[in-house]
Design a protein around this motif. Structure first.
Motif, PDB file in Angstrom:
ATOM      1  N   PHE A   1      -2.574 -10.935  -5.971  1.00  0.00           N
ATOM      2  CA  PHE A   1      -1.830 -10.020  -6.825  1.00  0.00           C
ATOM      3  C   PHE A   1      -0.896  -9.083  -6.063  1.00  0.00           C
ATOM      4  N   SER A   2      -0.674  -9.309  -4.786  1.00  0.00           N
ATOM      5  CA  SER A   2       0.254  -8.479  -4.033  1.00  0.00           C
ATOM      6  C   SER A   2       1.694  -8.757  -4.457  1.00  0.00           C
ATOM      7  N   THR A   3       2.573  -7.759  -4.317  1.00  0.00           N
ATOM      8  CA  THR A   3       3.998  -7.973  -4.543  1.00  0.00           C
ATOM      9  C   THR A   3       4.762  -8.143  -3.231  1.00  0.00           C
ATOM     10  N   ASP A   4       4.068  -8.169  -2.114  1.00  0.00           N
ATOM     11  CA  ASP A   4       4.696  -8.318  -0.803  1.00  0.00           C
ATOM     12  C   ASP A   4       4.810  -9.803  -0.474  1.00  0.00           C
ATOM     13  N   THR A   5       6.016 -10.340  -0.580  1.00  0.00           N
ATOM     14  CA  THR A   5       6.201 -11.777  -0.370  1.00  0.00           C
ATOM     15  C   THR A   5       5.976 -12.197   1.070  1.00  0.00           C
ATOM     16  N   ASN A   6       5.847 -11.250   1.988  1.00  0.00           N
ATOM     17  CA  ASN A   6       5.557 -11.598   3.384  1.00  0.00           C
ATOM     18  C   ASN A   6       4.192 -12.242   3.547  1.00  0.00           C
ATOM     19  N   VAL A   7       3.278 -12.014   2.599  1.00  0.00           N
ATOM     20  CA  VAL A   7       1.935 -12.588   2.726  1.00  0.00           C
ATOM     21  C   VAL A   7       1.814 -13.907   1.979  1.00  0.00           C
TER      22      VAL A   7
ATOM     23  N   TYR B   1      10.977  -1.633  -0.498  1.00  0.00           N
ATOM     24  CA  TYR B   1      11.393  -2.139  -1.800  1.00  0.00           C
ATOM     25  C   TYR B   1      12.914  -2.325  -1.828  1.00  0.00           C
ATOM     26  N   GLY B   2      13.640  -1.350  -1.300  1.00  0.00           N
ATOM     27  CA  GLY B   2      15.086  -1.452  -1.256  1.00  0.00           C
ATOM     28  C   GLY B   2      15.555  -2.655  -0.463  1.00  0.00           C
ATOM     29  N   SER B   3      14.871  -2.968   0.624  1.00  0.00           N
ATOM     30  CA  SER B   3      15.248  -4.125   1.435  1.00  0.00           C
ATOM     31  C   SER B   3      15.060  -5.424   0.662  1.00  0.00           C
ATOM     32  N   VAL B   4      13.969  -5.507  -0.095  1.00  0.00           N
ATOM     33  CA  VAL B   4      13.701  -6.717  -0.876  1.00  0.00           C
ATOM     34  C   VAL B   4      14.769  -6.915  -1.940  1.00  0.00           C
ATOM     35  N   VAL B   5      15.059  -5.845  -2.702  1.00  0.00           N
ATOM     36  CA  VAL B   5      16.025  -6.014  -3.787  1.00  0.00           C
ATOM     37  C   VAL B   5      17.451  -6.166  -3.248  1.00  0.00           C
ATOM     38  N   GLU B   6      17.745  -5.577  -2.084  1.00  0.00           N
ATOM     39  CA  GLU B   6      19.077  -5.771  -1.499  1.00  0.00           C
ATOM     40  C   GLU B   6      19.321  -7.240  -1.181  1.00  0.00           C
ATOM     41  N   ALA B   7      18.339  -7.877  -0.563  1.00  0.00           N
ATOM     42  CA  ALA B   7      18.489  -9.291  -0.222  1.00  0.00           C
ATOM     43  C   ALA B   7      18.705 -10.134  -1.475  1.00  0.00           C
ATOM     44  N   ALA B   8      17.924  -9.836  -2.522  1.00  0.00           N
ATOM     45  CA  ALA B   8      18.057 -10.588  -3.770  1.00  0.00           C
ATOM     46  C   ALA B   8      19.414 -10.327  -4.419  1.00  0.00           C
ATOM     47  N   PHE B   9      19.872  -9.075  -4.377  1.00  0.00           N
ATOM     48  CA  PHE B   9      21.146  -8.684  -4.966  1.00  0.00           C
ATOM     49  C   PHE B   9      22.311  -9.366  -4.261  1.00  0.00           C
ATOM     50  N   ARG B  10      22.292  -9.355  -2.945  1.00  0.00           N
ATOM     51  CA  ARG B  10      23.384  -9.969  -2.184  1.00  0.00           C
ATOM     52  C   ARG B  10      23.461 -11.478  -2.433  1.00  0.00           C
ATOM     53  N   GLU B  11      22.352 -12.091  -2.747  1.00  0.00           N
ATOM     54  CA  GLU B  11      22.346 -13.525  -3.039  1.00  0.00           C
ATOM     55  C   GLU B  11      22.707 -13.797  -4.496  1.00  0.00           C
TER      56      GLU B  11
ATOM     57  N   LEU C   1      20.813   1.933  -3.138  1.00  0.00           N
ATOM     58  CA  LEU C   1      19.453   1.447  -2.949  1.00  0.00           C
ATOM     59  C   LEU C   1      18.604   2.399  -2.124  1.00  0.00           C
ATOM     60  N   PRO C   2      17.326   2.554  -2.474  1.00  0.00           N
ATOM     61  CA  PRO C   2      16.431   3.358  -1.635  1.00  0.00           C
ATOM     62  C   PRO C   2      16.231   2.703  -0.279  1.00  0.00           C
ATOM     63  N   ASP C   3      16.176   3.520   0.752  1.00  0.00           N
ATOM     64  CA  ASP C   3      16.025   3.006   2.108  1.00  0.00           C
ATOM     65  C   ASP C   3      14.540   2.875   2.432  1.00  0.00           C
TER      66      ASP C   3
ATOM     67  N   GLU D   1       0.825  -1.200   0.000  1.00  0.00           N
ATOM     68  CA  GLU D   1       0.000   0.000   0.000  1.00  0.00           C
ATOM     69  C   GLU D   1       0.860   1.250   0.000  1.00  0.00           C
ATOM     70  N   PRO D   2       1.070   1.976  -1.134  1.00  0.00           N
ATOM     71  CA  PRO D   2       0.618   1.575  -2.455  1.00  0.00           C
ATOM     72  C   PRO D   2       1.564   0.555  -3.028  1.00  0.00           C
ATOM     73  N   ASP D   3       1.121  -0.309  -3.893  1.00  0.00           N
ATOM     74  CA  ASP D   3       1.961  -1.351  -4.440  1.00  0.00           C
ATOM     75  C   ASP D   3       2.836  -0.767  -5.529  1.00  0.00           C
ATOM     76  N   THR D   4       4.139  -0.886  -5.365  1.00  0.00           N
ATOM     77  CA  THR D   4       5.067  -0.234  -6.276  1.00  0.00           C
ATOM     78  C   THR D   4       4.840  -0.675  -7.705  1.00  0.00           C
ATOM     79  N   LYS D   5       4.592  -1.940  -7.920  1.00  0.00           N
ATOM     80  CA  LYS D   5       4.490  -2.434  -9.282  1.00  0.00           C
ATOM     81  C   LYS D   5       3.279  -1.870 -10.012  1.00  0.00           C
ATOM     82  N   VAL D   6       2.139  -1.732  -9.300  1.00  0.00           N
ATOM     83  CA  VAL D   6       0.971  -1.187  -9.958  1.00  0.00           C
ATOM     84  C   VAL D   6       1.173   0.279 -10.275  1.00  0.00           C
ATOM     85  N   GLN D   7       1.767   1.026  -9.344  1.00  0.00           N
ATOM     86  CA  GLN D   7       1.934   2.451  -9.569  1.00  0.00           C
ATOM     87  C   GLN D   7       2.853   2.729 -10.727  1.00  0.00           C
ATOM     88  N   THR D   8       3.923   1.949 -10.874  1.00  0.00           N
ATOM     89  CA  THR D   8       4.847   2.209 -11.971  1.00  0.00           C
ATOM     90  C   THR D   8       4.362   1.620 -13.280  1.00  0.00           C
TER      91      THR D   8
END
Length: 406
Positions: free
Chosen positions: A159-165, A205-215, A200-202, A3-10
């Motif tokens: 359709f959420s992009t939040d993998t926590n759910v 979204y930045g936290s999600v992509v940071e984890a993926a990037f580091r892996e 990365l943005p703090d 809320e708001p979902d980054t993917k829908v807004q962009t």
């Protein structure tokens, strides 16, 4: 969706290179014979057999099949949420019409965009016989609806992009940024990029992509030589700290939106970082025409579904409804086609976790995808390169999960 979902807004996603004539279940490479067609254009009416008489359906249902599927969307919400919901509903209606022999009926429920609304909508849909649920749209509504469906052992595809759910039985068909990162980094590694720096943005979204990037970086044979986070509009200090590492890097990861990235590039140049020769890497947030003419971004890459599939879908949608779809409307179309394929293959008992988690995956408008046991998804994405005021395909989207080691 968050809320708001980054993917829908962009709206930052595109689709399959070759339009699909059907929704494919790719187990063992087999195509479901019952999947029907998703034609590039409607066939001539004269060529169609006479349609059987179908009783008029109540306003809250779509389709006339025998297996009921819940469709939960914030149809009564205001603003962009309500607009997106209507577009998703239209796409679901379109999917039923285009899937030959679809033996499903959608029970449409409005959750109003709230958690309690989603919980009530899910309960009503199940009480009315739904054997699976499509939607809702936001993270908190998926979580609320999922609490209901899991107690009844009914799968939900949201359709959420939040993998926590996401969890077993609560699946996300959305465009997840983790997949963007892995695909782009793997591609960059094939051109010899080994030293990666990131700005990365703090935020979440930045936290999600940071984890993926580091892996993803070490998995592709590289190393992270520098990484900094910045608050919105306050990147100067982070750039100063990153500059020494960025000078040594041959790839630079900047996963932010169209208005932020040019400012980051300007700041890096001002800090003495020579961007020439460095592979600039983004996520689907870069699928934004505002970035395509930025001189420093020419040659930059990001991962996304090939745009051809969405273009074809949008043409059919506009011809049917007289307006353009939101970018994420394809998710509803693919979700409905998935349910129809599973039902036509295994009946209502085919709507189960084992079938949904088929490791060979499925193919829809946005390309190949499959669900993990934890409810998240993997997608076969293309790598897009920014060039000449637009984008070009640097690496095609795979047609199956056997390609490119995904």
């Amino acid at each position: 969706m968050t809320e708001p979902d980054t993917k829908v807004q962009t709206g930052a996603r595109a689709a399959l290179r070759h339009s699909r004539r059907g929704f494919l279940l790719m187990a063992g490479g087999a195509t479901l014979a019952a999947c029907g067609s998703m034609p590039d254009s409607p066939p001539p009416q004269a060529a169609l057999p006479p349609a059987p008489a179908v009783p008029a359906q109540p306003a809250n249902t779509l389709g006339a099949g025998s297996v009921r599927i819940g469709l939960i969307l914030p149809l009564g919400a205001s603003g962009n949420a309500g607009i997106a919901a209507q577009s998703l509903k239209n796409a679901a209606d379109m999917a039923i019409a285009e899937f030959t022999g679809a033996n499903i009926q959608l029970v449409v429920k409005d959750d109003g965009g709230t958690g309690p609304g989603a919980q009530t909508a899910a309960q009503q849909a199940l009480d009315e016989g739904a054997r699976a649920v499509i939607g809702p749209l936001f993270a908190h509504t998926v979580a609320s609806a999922g609490q209901v469906t899991r107690t009844r052992n009914v799968p939900l595809v949201g359709f959420s992009t939040d993998t926590n759910v996401a969890t077993r039985g609560v699946y996300l068909l959305s465009f997840l940024p983790q997949t963007d990162v892995v695909r782009a980094v793997r591609y960059a590694s094939t051109s010899g990029r080994r030293a990666y720096a990131a700005l990365l943005p703090d935020n979440a979204y930045g936290s999600v992509v940071e984890a993926a990037f580091r892996e993803a970086v070490p998995a592709a044979g590289g190393r992270v030589v520098g990484l900094e986070r910045y608050a919105p509009g306050q990147s100067a200090e982070a750039i100063r700290r990153l500059a020494p590492s960025a000078m040594q890097a041959d790839a630079l990861f900047l996963p932010d939106s169209g208005d932020a990235v040019p400012q980051l590039l300007q700041g890096l140049s001002g800090a003495g970082v020579n961007l020439a020769g460095k592979q600039l890497i983004g996520t689907g947030l870069w699928d934004n025409s505002a970035l395509f003419n930025v001189p420093q971004l020419q040659g930059g890459i990001f991962a996304a579904p090939d745009p051809a599939g969405f273009r074809t879908f949008a043409q059919r949608y506009e011809a049917r409804f007289g307006q353009k779809p939101v970018r994420t409307a394809t998710l509803a179309h693919d979700a409905v086609s998935l349910m129809a394929a599973l039902v036509n293959t295994g009946g209502e008992v085919g709507l189960n976790d084992t079938a949904i988690q088929n490791p060979s995956g499925f193919s829809g408008i946005d390309g190949v995808f499959r669900f993990r046991a934890d409810g998240t998804n993997q997608r076969g994405l293309a790598v897009m390169r920014i060039a000449s005021g637009g984008t070009q395909i640097a690496s095609p989207a795979p047609r199956s999960f056997a390609e490119q080691g995904i």
